[in-house]
Motif scaffolding. Structure first.
Motif, PDB file in Angstrom:
ATOM      1  N   PRO A 152       0.932  -1.463   0.443  1.00  0.00           N
ATOM      2  CA  PRO A 152      -0.408   0.020  -0.388  1.00  0.00           C
ATOM      3  C   PRO A 152       0.555   1.555  -0.034  1.00  0.00           C
ATOM      4  O   PRO A 152       1.711   1.613   0.878  1.00  0.00           O
ATOM      5  N   THR A 153       0.576   2.291  -0.826  1.00  0.00           N
ATOM      6  CA  THR A 153       1.122   3.308  -0.811  1.00  0.00           C
ATOM      7  C   THR A 153      -0.036   5.033  -0.429  1.00  0.00           C
ATOM      8  O   THR A 153      -1.237   4.501  -0.349  1.00  0.00           O
ATOM      9  N   ARG A 154       0.218   5.908   0.339  1.00  0.00           N
ATOM     10  CA  ARG A 154      -0.231   6.643   0.754  1.00  0.00           C
ATOM     11  C   ARG A 154       0.250   7.990   0.151  1.00  0.00           C
ATOM     12  O   ARG A 154       1.670   7.835   0.686  1.00  0.00           O
ATOM     13  N   GLY A 155      -0.529   9.198   0.518  1.00  0.00           N
ATOM     14  CA  GLY A 155       0.138   9.882   0.157  1.00  0.00           C
ATOM     15  C   GLY A 155       0.543  11.087   1.098  1.00  0.00           C
ATOM     16  O   GLY A 155      -0.351  11.048   2.429  1.00  0.00           O
ATOM     17  N   HIS A 156       1.636  11.208   1.693  1.00  0.00           N
ATOM     18  CA  HIS A 156       2.301  12.067   3.103  1.00  0.00           C
ATOM     19  C   HIS A 156       2.770  13.461   2.666  1.00  0.00           C
ATOM     20  O   HIS A 156       4.352  13.048   2.512  1.00  0.00           O
ATOM     21  N   GLU A 157       2.741  14.908   3.242  1.00  0.00           N
ATOM     22  CA  GLU A 157       3.339  15.691   3.142  1.00  0.00           C
ATOM     23  C   GLU A 157       3.957  15.577   1.522  1.00  0.00           C
ATOM     24  O   GLU A 157       5.502  16.446   1.943  1.00  0.00           O
ATOM     25  N   MET A 158       3.209  16.008   0.871  1.00  0.00           N
ATOM     26  CA  MET A 158       3.612  15.738  -0.724  1.00  0.00           C
ATOM     27  C   MET A 158       4.605  14.998  -1.074  1.00  0.00           C
ATOM     28  O   MET A 158       5.471  15.122  -2.261  1.00  0.00           O
ATOM     29  N   ASN A 159       4.775  13.670  -0.949  1.00  0.00           N
ATOM     30  CA  ASN A 159       5.296  12.292  -1.028  1.00  0.00           C
ATOM     31  C   ASN A 159       4.116  11.109  -1.116  1.00  0.00           C
ATOM     32  O   ASN A 159       3.853  11.345  -0.738  1.00  0.00           O
ATOM     33  N   THR A 160       4.866  10.119  -1.860  1.00  0.00           N
ATOM     34  CA  THR A 160       4.374   8.800  -2.000  1.00  0.00           C
ATOM     35  C   THR A 160       5.296   7.899  -0.795  1.00  0.00           C
ATOM     36  O   THR A 160       6.240   7.551  -1.529  1.00  0.00           O
ATOM     37  N   VAL A 161       4.509   7.665   0.269  1.00  0.00           N
ATOM     38  CA  VAL A 161       5.527   6.346   1.345  1.00  0.00           C
ATOM     39  C   VAL A 161       4.229   5.513   1.287  1.00  0.00           C
ATOM     40  O   VAL A 161       3.573   4.459   0.901  1.00  0.00           O
ATOM     41  N   SER A 162       5.596   4.052   1.277  1.00  0.00           N
ATOM     42  CA  SER A 162       4.881   2.683   1.974  1.00  0.00           C
ATOM     43  C   SER A 162       5.509   2.411   2.745  1.00  0.00           C
ATOM     44  O   SER A 162       7.004   3.081   3.027  1.00  0.00           O
ATOM     45  N   ASP A 163       4.621   1.974   3.917  1.00  0.00           N
ATOM     46  CA  ASP A 163       5.458   1.080   5.555  1.00  0.00           C
ATOM     47  C   ASP A 163       5.754  -0.695   4.899  1.00  0.00           C
ATOM     48  O   ASP A 163       3.884  -0.394   4.949  1.00  0.00           O
ATOM     49  N   PHE A 164       5.853  -1.121   4.956  1.00  0.00           N
ATOM     50  CA  PHE A 164       5.988  -2.374   4.863  1.00  0.00           C
ATOM     51  C   PHE A 164       6.813  -3.277   5.667  1.00  0.00           C
ATOM     52  O   PHE A 164       7.910  -2.664   6.370  1.00  0.00           O
ATOM     53  N   THR A 165       6.488  -4.559   6.303  1.00  0.00           N
ATOM     54  CA  THR A 165       7.588  -5.219   6.353  1.00  0.00           C
ATOM     55  C   THR A 165       7.975  -6.451   5.335  1.00  0.00           C
ATOM     56  O   THR A 165       7.676  -7.066   4.922  1.00  0.00           O
ATOM     57  N   VAL A 166       9.420  -7.075   5.573  1.00  0.00           N
ATOM     58  CA  VAL A 166       9.840  -7.661   4.582  1.00  0.00           C
ATOM     59  C   VAL A 166       9.947  -9.343   5.592  1.00  0.00           C
ATOM     60  O   VAL A 166      11.176  -8.509   6.457  1.00  0.00           O
ATOM     61  N   ARG A 167      10.304 -10.773   5.191  1.00  0.00           N
ATOM     62  CA  ARG A 167      10.527 -10.791   5.770  1.00  0.00           C
ATOM     63  C   ARG A 167      11.307 -12.241   5.260  1.00  0.00           C
ATOM     64  O   ARG A 167      12.049 -12.407   3.803  1.00  0.00           O
ATOM     65  N   ARG A 168      12.246 -13.452   5.579  1.00  0.00           N
ATOM     66  CA  ARG A 168      13.190 -14.365   5.289  1.00  0.00           C
ATOM     67  C   ARG A 168      12.296 -14.313   3.378  1.00  0.00           C
ATOM     68  O   ARG A 168      11.579 -14.996   3.728  1.00  0.00           O
ATOM     69  N   GLY A 169      13.146 -14.485   2.718  1.00  0.00           N
ATOM     70  CA  GLY A 169      12.220 -14.707   1.203  1.00  0.00           C
ATOM     71  C   GLY A 169      11.454 -13.615   0.523  1.00  0.00           C
ATOM     72  O   GLY A 169      10.951 -14.617  -0.589  1.00  0.00           O
ATOM     73  N   ASP A 170      10.731 -13.186   1.053  1.00  0.00           N
ATOM     74  CA  ASP A 170      10.456 -12.305   0.423  1.00  0.00           C
ATOM     75  C   ASP A 170      10.772 -11.516  -0.395  1.00  0.00           C
ATOM     76  O   ASP A 170      12.013 -10.929  -0.234  1.00  0.00           O
ATOM     77  N   ARG A 171      10.357 -10.724  -1.253  1.00  0.00           N
ATOM     78  CA  ARG A 171      10.804  -9.656  -2.444  1.00  0.00           C
ATOM     79  C   ARG A 171       9.725  -9.459  -2.733  1.00  0.00           C
ATOM     80  O   ARG A 171       8.101  -9.011  -3.273  1.00  0.00           O
ATOM     81  N   VAL A 172       9.598  -7.900  -2.709  1.00  0.00           N
ATOM     82  CA  VAL A 172       8.652  -6.802  -2.441  1.00  0.00           C
ATOM     83  C   VAL A 172       9.417  -5.991  -3.896  1.00  0.00           C
ATOM     84  O   VAL A 172       9.949  -5.049  -3.508  1.00  0.00           O
ATOM     85  N   PRO A 173       8.527  -5.822  -4.961  1.00  0.00           N
ATOM     86  CA  PRO A 173       9.171  -4.314  -6.343  1.00  0.00           C
ATOM     87  C   PRO A 173       8.191  -3.695  -6.425  1.00  0.00           C
ATOM     88  O   PRO A 173       6.825  -3.533  -5.662  1.00  0.00           O
ATOM     89  N   PHE A 174       9.003  -2.596  -6.877  1.00  0.00           N
ATOM     90  CA  PHE A 174       8.618  -1.525  -6.892  1.00  0.00           C
ATOM     91  C   PHE A 174       9.455  -1.282  -8.801  1.00  0.00           C
ATOM     92  O   PHE A 174       9.863  -0.773  -8.619  1.00  0.00           O
ATOM     93  N   VAL A 175       8.486  -0.372  -9.103  1.00  0.00           N
ATOM     94  CA  VAL A 175       8.601  -0.359 -10.486  1.00  0.00           C
ATOM     95  C   VAL A 175       7.912   0.729 -11.207  1.00  0.00           C
ATOM     96  O   VAL A 175       7.202   0.931 -11.323  1.00  0.00           O
ATOM     97  N   LEU A 176       9.113   1.808 -11.013  1.00  0.00           N
ATOM     98  CA  LEU A 176       8.515   3.241 -11.545  1.00  0.00           C
ATOM     99  C   LEU A 176       9.126   2.891 -13.141  1.00  0.00           C
ATOM    100  O   LEU A 176      10.060   3.250 -14.000  1.00  0.00           O
TER     101      LEU A 176
END
Length: 224
Positions: A152-176
């Motif tokens: 999930p992403t959200r707007g905060h102070e004119m930024n786009t932010v994400s807070d998330f947790t990764v555990r061993r084996g997780d792979r979280v992609p971001f594509v711009l």
């Protein structure tokens, strides 16, 4: 402040990004080297644009390296809670330029934070930002940038932010992805397929011996 010699380089032969030891892309011109920067914190303050993906605790990385003879960068943080790796690269240029960041859990559990602050024209232009499911779209005149990620992403102070947790084996992609705002959106990039393509591209590219390189190897007095 990160010293210029401590920045790592990403590129796709058309443009380049500079990545700090704290996991922040502080310089990027899109779509070409000679285009105005949309991340310009390298020469200004963070308000001029940057994209940070790093542990919530922050701080410089523990270690980083390029994978083989490629411009695929691995940055690791070793924290008391675990170890996390961010894989950064720009895939071979298709119709549009992309920046891909894959967050990989190596050990334990690590809280992560992504902060995207797009500022076009060297920090002077703030885009309009909209959310569409897993896609964030930023528009500013002729520029359209789309960020895709499963977190999930959200707007905060004119930024786009994400807070998330990764555990061993997780792979979280971001594509711009950038493309001209008057054109239809380009084809969606799969981060893992793009990683394989990019590793293969740079390995093959480096393996090519140009005539200039061959001459230099046999006659060191020649210049390219």
């Amino acid at each position: 402040m990160t010293r210029i010699e401590d920045y790592a380089l990403l590129g796709d032969l058309h443009t380049a990004a500079m990545v700090s030891t704290t996991g922040s892309i502080d310089w990027l011109c899109l779509p070409r080297f000679d285009s105005p920067a949309c991340f310009a914190a390298l020469v200004d303050t963070p308000d001029a644009g940057h994209w940070t993906v790093a542990p919530v605790a922050g701080g410089p990385c523990t270690r980083r390296r390029y994978i083989g003879d490629t411009l695929v960068l691995e940055t690791e943080w070793v924290t008391p809670e675990g170890t996390v790796r961010v894989i950064d690269f720009m895939p071979p240029r298709g119709h549009a330029p992309d920046v891909v960041r894959i967050v990989e859990g190596v050990r334990g559990t690590v809280a992560m934070h992504s902060e995207l602050r797009l500022r076009f024209e060297y920090g002077r232009v703030v885009p309009w930002v909209r959310q569409h499911g897993d896609r964030t779209e930023a528009l500013a005149g002729p520029n359209r940038v789309r960020l895709r990620t499963p977190v999930p992403t959200r707007g905060h102070e004119m930024n786009t932010v994400s807070d998330f947790t990764v555990r061993r084996g997780d792979r979280v992609p971001f594509v711009l992805t950038w493309n001209p705002s008057h054109e239809p959106p380009p084809k969606t990039v799969d981060a893992e397929d793009a990683l394989a393509d990019t590793l293969r591209f740079w390995t093959d590219w480096v393996a090519q011996e140009t005539p200039c390189v061959a001459r230099t190897a046999t006659r060191s007095r020649d210049r390219c």
